[in-house]
Each structure stands twice: as C-alpha cells, then as structure tokens.
Design an enzyme around this catalytic site. Structure first.
Site, mmCIF file in Angstrom:
data_model
loop_
_atom_site.group_PDB
_atom_site.id
_atom_site.type_symbol
_atom_site.label_atom_id
_atom_site.label_comp_id
_atom_site.label_asym_id
_atom_site.label_seq_id
_atom_site.Cartn_x
_atom_site.Cartn_y
_atom_site.Cartn_z
ATOM 1 C CG MET A 246 -0.188 0.224 2.543
ATOM 2 S SD MET A 246 -1.115 -0.288 4.007
ATOM 3 C CE MET A 246 -0.481 -1.974 4.186
ATOM 4 C CB VAL A 249 0.059 7.430 4.570
ATOM 5 C CG1 VAL A 249 -0.562 8.775 4.952
ATOM 6 C CG2 VAL A 249 -0.573 6.909 3.284
ATOM 7 C CG ASP A 289 -7.100 -4.559 16.012
ATOM 8 O OD1 ASP A 289 -7.120 -4.084 17.173
ATOM 9 O OD2 ASP A 289 -6.096 -5.101 15.527
#
Length: 446
Positions: A246, A249, A289
């Site tokens: 991914m 960030v 979670d």
C-alpha cells in the site's frame, strides 16, 4: 503495530507446529515452576497460598509476555485482544501482563524475511525495487511493515506476514485457552468453545492479506472525498495472501495528541466516534480492531490515517438493531426496555437479569446517568467505571449467571470499547449523545 527503532530486537519466529508446541511447553513449565516457588514462599510465611496469587507473580508475568511475543501469531494476538477488550475490567496483575504484549513485538531476522519474500514474489523480487529497507518500521502479532520504493517511483509500505502464523492458528488458540484454564484465570464451568472457534475464524481472516486488501479498497471507496480521513491506496500487483502493498503515508502516533490543545483532541475523537457510528448504522462493515497503532495523525493537515483492515467484518442488521434499541431506550431513560434489549441482544443472560435484578438496575442507572449528561461527555472522568466493575464482578461470582455474548456483538463492542479507551487516553470531551441522536434519526429516515 508498534514502531520499530534501528536497534529493535530480532528473533526468528518458530514456524513449525513442533517448534511452537515446544515454546508452549517451556512456557507452561516456567509458569508451573514459578507457581511452586511462590507457593513454597507463602507457605514458609505461614500463609495459605491461593492459585490466583501463585499464577500472577511478576516472574510469571514476564514469562508469559516474553514467550507470547516470541511466538507472535495467534498467541500474541489473543493476548493483545484480551488486553484491549477487557480494559478496566481485568485484575490489575493480568492487565500488567497483557499490556506488555501491545508494546513488545520482535522483528524477523533478515534471513527469515528474505525466505518469506522469495516464496511470495520469487527469487528475483529485488529487481522491482530501488530501495527495500530490511529493517521494519512497525511490527505486530501477525506481520511487520517495511518501507520500500519501486523502480517506477512508488513509495510503499509493505506488510509481510510472519512464517507459520496461518498454519498455527488452531493450535495456538487451543494452547492459550489451555494455559488460561490450567492457571485458573478462566472458570472451568464457562463454555468458551464457540468463542474459540470464532477467534480461530477471525484470526484466519486477518491472516489472509488478499481479504484485507479488499477491505482496504472498500474503505478507500467509502471515505472517498471525506474530509479528515486518509486511507492508503492499495497496490494489488505486489499483494499476495501473505504480503500486502500500500502507499506509505506519513503520520504520528495518535497518542501524541495527548499534548495537543483540548479542542484539537475533542475534534479528532468526535471524528473517530462519528466513524464508528457510520460503520455501525450506515456502512454495514466495521474495522473491529481498536488498537491505537491503527490510527496515525497528520498535525499539518489534521487528517487521520486509517491503517490495518484485517479485522474488518460485516455488521449484520441484527447487530445494528440491537445497538439502536439499546441507545434509544438509554436516551429515554427506560430501564425496563434497556434490560429487555440487553438480554435480547445477548449482552447479558436472562439468569443474570432475574437473579441479580438490583445489581443490574444499579448498572443501568449508572449508564443512563452518563449517557444523558447534557453537553459534551468527559471521557477523562472514569469514576463511573469502578461502579460498573464492582457490580459486574458481584454478578460474575454467581456461576449460574455466566454468559458469553454472541460473537458478532463481541466484535462490535470491542471496537466501541476500544474507541472509548482511546478517548479516555486523550481526555477528550465529545457530545456523544447529540451525535448518536443525529445518526439514529438519519438511520430511521433511511
């Protein structure tokens, strides 16, 4: 996941059933030895040792935390889940043991990492990357995350699953349950078999990174154009069932907001609580979670970065209705409807409701008072928790009232309780009642 420094320890993960069973054997032997030593010490002082006192010694606490963090996988994940879920309701000694697991993840040695990536990407995988840092930037119970840059210019976070984790889930869950039974921390009369089966199912889903990738993409779609949230973009060409790629960030740990101005903390928590309400009543899916490491904060923009969707699961209409019924009754201060809704949803048993009517009424009264306070709710004021814990423990002493809620309710409540714990950590003040009323009104109109 916990952030990793350059000098963070690395330990090979036991990746075969026999190796993991051996680790559990050592743990059981160490705990038993610690119990005998503590029992002998108390007898020498003229005391009659209790099993609970012999189990929950500092030495055994360290043994348990160290061994489970070494095993990682389902063993460590279960400890983390219990620690987050039970929160203020655990004995102080057990809370101390399990809290260590949230901050004690070892990383894979480079050789073991190389073996995993060779198996997933093939031996020539390094040719795709300009940079792949073998030192993880974060590590947790099921996998660790690495910073990487591809030759076509993508800046990525690569989550790599520990070897043997998926294959060991069933045995790990059973072994942890056995340890809890033997230690006396779980009543023998309590049937936890359905909960164990659901835990195995959930952990297997979390260990499927292709499934997580789909939920990552779904949340990116659900929050597309939504101000204040950032969901990393998925890179499916590098994603497998054991590797998730991914966007990388930037962001700071959300706990760093503890030093931020009150209005900033309040706004961030209002946003997160609003997200939970939307998951419950609008999205029909919830990331269950609540680990604090799943949120990052960008001070320059005020955006929240959402991470880790392995525990995302559908919210059934039954669960949404159960919470809606409870909230509506609570805001109406309708004690009897609250009691009925709590039993129907499975939050408590009919036996507890009838055998301990006065204690249940006192708990309901506390909840109604807190829910209906005018204005912002002060999450930093936890005085009411002690009252709920004391009443709950008095009911728990009656084994005829023991009850495990349905698993779909448990997972939703896990997210709700974990979000409240984060709000308490940040000492946030949020008008939850007004937010809930708006959401329920919108839900009814839809």
């Amino acid at each position: 996941m916990t952030d990793q420094s350059d000098d963070a320890p690395s330990r090979p993960i036991p990746d075969s059933r026999s190796a993991r069973l051996g680790q559990f054997g050592r743990l059981a032997g160490g705990v038993a030895g610690g119990m005998l030593a503590e029992g002998a010490r108390q007898l020498g002082q003229g005391k009659r040792p209790r099993l609970r006192d012999m189990v929950l010694t500092p030495g055994n606490a360290n043994r348990l935390a160290d061994r489970l963090s070494h095993l990682r996988g389902a063993a460590m994940k279960l400890g983390q889940m219990i620690s987050m879920d039970a929160g203020d309701m655990l004995p102080e000694e057990l809370s101390t043991i399990l809290a260590k697991l949230r901050d004690n993840a070892h990383r894979m040695p480079p050789k073991q990492l190389q073996q995993v990536l060779n198996a997933e990407w093939g031996d020539g995988w390094r040719k795709q990357f300009k940079l792949f840092d073998p030192r993880p930037i974060a590590a947790a119970s099921i996998g660790q995350v690495h910073r990487a840059q591809t030759r076509d210019g993508r800046d990525l976070a690569i989550k790599v699953q520990y070897p043997g984790v998926r294959e060991s889930i069933n045995a790990d869950v059973d072994n942890v349950a056995t340890l809890l039974r033997v230690s006396g921390l779980l009543p023998r009369e309590l049937d936890i078999a359905p909960l164990l089966e659901e835990a195995k199912k959930q952990l297997k889903e979390e260990a499927d990174y292709e499934r997580e990738a789909q939920h990552l993409a779904d949340y990116a779609r659900l929050l597309d154009g939504e101000a204040g949230f950032v969901v990393p973009a998925l890179h499916s060409d590098l994603t497998t069932s054991r590797v998730l790629a991914m966007d990388f960030v930037e962001g700071k740990p959300i706990e760093s907001l503890g030093d931020a101005p009150q209005d900033e903390r309040d706004e961030v928590m209002a946003r997160l609580i609003g997200l939970v309400l939307r998951e419950l009543f609008e999205f029909g899916v919830m990331q269950t979670d609540p680990n604090f490491a799943n949120y990052r904060y960008q001070p320059a923009t005020g955006d929240l970065v959402l991470l880790d969707f392995g525990a995302a699961r559908e919210v059934s209409p039954r669960v949404a209705k159960a919470y809606s019924d409870l909230l509506i009754a609570g805001m109406a201060s309708d004690r009897e409807t609250i009691r009925k809704a709590a039993v129907e949803a499975g939050f408590m048993s009919e036996a507890a409701s009838t055998r301990h009517r006065d204690a249940v009424n006192r708990m309901i009264e506390v909840i109604m008072v807190e829910l209906n306070r005018p204005g912002a709710f002060d999450f930093g004021d936890r005085a009411f928790v002690a009252s709920l814990r004391d009443e709950g423990l008095s009911i728990a002493e009656d084994k005829h009232s023991w009850h495990i809620p349905p698993t779909d309710i448990l997972f939703a409540q896990r997210k709700i309780s974990g979000t409240a714990l984060l709000a308490a950590r940040l000492k946030a003040r949020v008008d939850v009642r007004a937010m809930t009323q708006r959401m329920l009104a919108d839900n009814a109109a839809a």
